[in-house]
Design an enzyme around this catalytic site. Structure first.
Site, mmCIF file in Angstrom:
data_model
loop_
_atom_site.group_PDB
_atom_site.id
_atom_site.type_symbol
_atom_site.label_atom_id
_atom_site.label_comp_id
_atom_site.label_asym_id
_atom_site.label_seq_id
_atom_site.Cartn_x
_atom_site.Cartn_y
_atom_site.Cartn_z
ATOM 1 N N CYS A 30 0.834 -1.209 0.000
ATOM 2 C CA CYS A 30 0.000 0.000 0.000
ATOM 3 C C CYS A 30 0.871 1.263 0.000
ATOM 4 O O CYS A 30 1.559 1.548 0.987
ATOM 5 C CB CYS A 30 -0.904 -0.052 1.234
ATOM 6 S SG CYS A 30 -1.730 1.481 1.656
ATOM 7 N N CYS A 33 0.094 3.766 2.737
ATOM 8 C CA CYS A 33 0.559 3.238 4.029
ATOM 9 C C CYS A 33 2.046 3.543 4.223
ATOM 10 O O CYS A 33 2.471 3.897 5.327
ATOM 11 C CB CYS A 33 0.341 1.729 4.109
ATOM 12 S SG CYS A 33 -1.395 1.219 3.990
#
Length: 105
Positions: A30, A33
């Site tokens: 991600c 993230c």
């Protein structure tokens, strides 16, 4: 204190023992993230001794992600006495997380 990487087996006991817990639900693939990770690390140092900062890899601990209804990542859940008191979804500036921490300490 470093960020604690939480597993399902220890999650409840670690979170319940903390006066305030900030848990980042994330995944290695991600991009957002990865952008948020340094902010989470910095907050863990800034609030050491006051807030337990943890991370849950949703690929490794899908049951925890389901339990908290995590639909997109990153999702940061704030828990006080084991109960959710706030949630931030997506990449946000550090001030957003600091405000949530201060509101719940």
């Amino acid at each position: 204190m470093a960020v604690k990487h939480l597993k399902t087996s220890e999650f409840k006991s670690v979170v319940d023992a903390a006066p305030l817990a900030m848990v980042d639900f994330w995944a290695s693939w991600c991009g957002p993230c990865k952008m948020l990770s340094p902010v989470i690390d910095s907050l863990a140092q800034q609030f050491e001794g006051k807030v337990m900062v943890g991370k849950v890899n949703v690929d490794e601990e899908p049951e925890l992600a389901r339990q908290f209804g995590v639909m997109s990542i990153p999702t940061v859940v704030f828990l006080k006495n084991g109960k959710e008191v706030d949630r931030k979804v997506g990449v946000m500036p550090p001030e957003s997380f600091i405000a949530a921490i201060n509101a719940n300490l």
